[in-house]
Design an enzyme around this catalytic site. Structure first.
Site, short mmCIF file in Angstrom:
data_model
loop_
_atom_site.label_atom_id
_atom_site.label_comp_id
_atom_site.label_asym_id
_atom_site.label_seq_id
_atom_site.Cartn_x
_atom_site.Cartn_y
_atom_site.Cartn_z
N ASN A 100 -1.70 -10.92 8.38
CA ASN A 100 -2.76 -9.93 8.67
C ASN A 100 -4.06 -10.39 8.22
O ASN A 100 -4.44 -10.84 7.29
CB ASN A 100 -2.15 -8.65 7.76
CG ASN A 100 -3.07 -7.28 7.97
OD1 ASN A 100 -3.04 -6.91 8.99
ND2 ASN A 100 -4.11 -7.26 7.18
N GLU A 101 -5.00 -10.07 9.36
CA GLU A 101 -6.39 -10.52 9.03
C GLU A 101 -6.58 -11.82 8.30
O GLU A 101 -7.29 -11.82 7.26
CB GLU A 101 -7.06 -9.21 8.11
CG GLU A 101 -6.94 -7.88 8.98
CD GLU A 101 -7.84 -6.97 8.27
OE1 GLU A 101 -8.16 -6.94 7.21
OE2 GLU A 101 -8.14 -5.85 9.21
N HIS A 107 0.77 -9.32 4.40
CA HIS A 107 -0.40 -8.48 4.41
C HIS A 107 -0.94 -8.52 2.95
O HIS A 107 -0.65 -7.56 2.28
CB HIS A 107 0.19 -7.11 4.94
CG HIS A 107 -0.90 -6.26 5.24
ND1 HIS A 107 -1.07 -5.59 6.55
CD2 HIS A 107 -2.18 -5.75 4.68
CE1 HIS A 107 -1.85 -4.60 6.55
NE2 HIS A 107 -2.61 -4.86 5.59
N GLN A 111 0.85 -1.11 0.07
CA GLN A 111 0.14 -0.13 -0.08
C GLN A 111 0.82 1.28 0.11
O GLN A 111 0.21 2.17 -0.28
CB GLN A 111 -0.99 0.03 1.14
CG GLN A 111 -1.85 -0.95 1.11
CD GLN A 111 -3.02 -1.22 2.51
OE1 GLN A 111 -2.41 -1.83 3.39
NE2 GLN A 111 -3.96 -0.43 2.30
C1 FCB Z 1 -7.77 -3.44 6.77
C2 FCB Z 1 -6.41 -3.49 6.29
C3 FCB Z 1 -5.51 -2.59 5.71
C4 FCB Z 1 -6.26 -1.38 5.50
C5 FCB Z 1 -7.52 -1.14 6.23
C6 FCB Z 1 -8.41 0.03 5.96
O1 FCB Z 1 -8.54 -4.51 6.49
O2 FCB Z 1 -5.45 -4.46 6.92
O3 FCB Z 1 -4.27 -3.01 5.03
O4 FCB Z 1 -6.75 -1.47 4.25
O5 FCB Z 1 -8.37 -2.36 6.33
#
Ligand code: FCB
Length: 412
Positions: A155-156, A112, A18
């Protein structure tokens, strides 16, 4: 005055794809450049953080923040299978060193969203070899990098569970079949091969296995580093009579991942909004409530609610690895942060063990499929000159971080 613990971490977060620019060996880069593309625009040079990390970290430190969460990019470190770039690892070491020079705690994320294109073409998380392959990369990176104290493996990890149902259905309508076809031609197979669209069984099997193996690989080189996964958690609420539907959603989206990582060093909680489910099964923002430019209900108190939920279910320390507000009204961003922290402080006083708060994001950046329009940053950037500007919210958040306290009237 609401005081936070001395050791509480105050930081901001970014993710490689990003902000860095030129992530040309990744699946997302290829998909952005498909014709037609699912992405609103290309990431291109992003905000050139790959070259400007030193100045960006210096700014973060000057604002008074004590921690920086950023990701290292697998597609740069292993652009082809088994071909590891020591030069790239050296770059990330310089990022860590820049943090340490400024007394900033580096928090590293190993994955990520983006995958090396070769990984995606082999099936991404649907490839039975994925977990081993990811762990091998983590092992290699962890062996080379030193000086970080906290690591997030993925991440997530659970986001695809939410995205497939909540977003895919809306995004991939009849009009976008051509985009999907173009993407699938690049991937050599279904969209499932990208992380964001990985199917549920791939997440709960391969994904969790990848997390565990990565955690062990990182720990084997750094026994004192705290390792955890981060999860996307919305505040799930229901209208009266729909409580069972809320509970079903919780089980489906968070249950397996939370239970699997309970008892680990920490859980990274990432909350942006709340979702209310109605008795007829429809769900979404509460009608009539203000929305952010992301279409999320503008609801800072959602964070404290999700921390309560995660704590009750897992009794595991929490780090808020992301929370933020998108839009141009920086005054609202300040109020959002203050309000989220006010409620978080109360949750902590009630016993929820929260160790830190990372605002998303340090700087305006490439918001995935939505492109550059949504602005989450504490800093803005003119992408033609790459010049940064500090928003008032950066100063306000920096003051809170330095004081380790919220002064003034508690926010509603
Ligand atoms: C999350 C992501 C991050 C960003 C935010 C707004 O889901 O982890 O990269 O895009 O949302």
């Amino acid at each position: 005055m609401l005081k936070f613990p001395q050791a509480f971490m105050w930081g901001a977060a970014t993710a490689a794809h990003q902000v860095e620019g030129g992530n040309i060996s990744s699946d997302f880069w290829a998909l952005e450049n498909a014709t037609p593309s699912l992405f609103k625009e290309r990431s291109g040079d992003a905000v050139d953080h790959y070259h400007r990390f030193n100045d960006d970290i210096a700014l973060l430190a000057a604002l008074g923040l004590g921690a920086y969460r950023f990701s290292i990019e697998w597609a740069r470190i292993e652009p082809e299978e088994g071909l590891f770039s020591q030069a790239t690892l050296d770059h990330y070491q310089r990022c860590i060193d820049a943090c340490l020079r400024h007394d900033v705690t580096p928090v590293l994320t190993f994955h990520h969203f983006t995958l090396p294109l070769w990984v995606a073409r082999r099936g991404g998380l649907t490839d039975p070899a994925f977990a081993n392959c990811f762990a091998r990369y983590c092992d290699r990176a962890a062996k080379s990098l030193t000086g970080f104290e906290i690591a997030c493996t993925i991440n997530e990890l659970n986001l695809p569970l939410l995205v497939r149902e909540d977003v895919m259905v809306r995004t991939l309508n009849a009009d976008s079949v051509a985009c999907q076809n173009a993407a699938e031609a690049i991937l050599g197979g279904p969209l499932d091969r990208t992380f964001l669209f990985a199917p549920p069984d791939a997440i709960v099997n391969q994904g969790l296995d990848a997390h565990r193996q990565a955690r062990d690989a990182i720990r084997s080189h750094h026994p004192n580093v705290k390792v955890g996964v981060t999860l996307a958690i919305q505040d799930e609420q229901s209208e009266p009579g729909a409580e069972h539907l809320r509970d079903q959603r919780r089980e489906r989206y968070y249950g397996a991942c939370l239970d699997a990582v309970a008892g680990e060093d920490f859980i990274g909680v990432q909350t942006y909004t709340r979702v209310v489910v109605r008795a007829d099964g429809r769900f979404g923002p509460e009608p009539g409530h203000p929305l952010t430019v992301m279409g999320y209900e503008d609801r800072p108190q959602a964070l404290a609610e999700t921390c309560h939920y995660v704590w009750q279910r897992t009794r595991t320390p929490i780090i808020v690895t992301e929370n933020g507000w998108a839009g141009d009204d920086d005054t609202r961003r300040i109020a959002f942060i203050r309000s989220a922290l006010t409620k978080l402080h109360r949750a902590m006083a009630e016993g929820v063990d929260v160790r830190g708060y990372f605002y998303w994001s340090l700087i305006d950046n490439f918001e995935w499929l939505a492109g550059y329009a949504p602005k989450f940053g504490l800093m803005g950037v003119d992408r033609t000159t790459q010049q940064r500007h500090i928003k008032p919210s950066a100063v306000a958040f920096g003051e809170i971080a330095q004081a380790k306290a919220l002064s003034g009237l508690p926010e509603k």
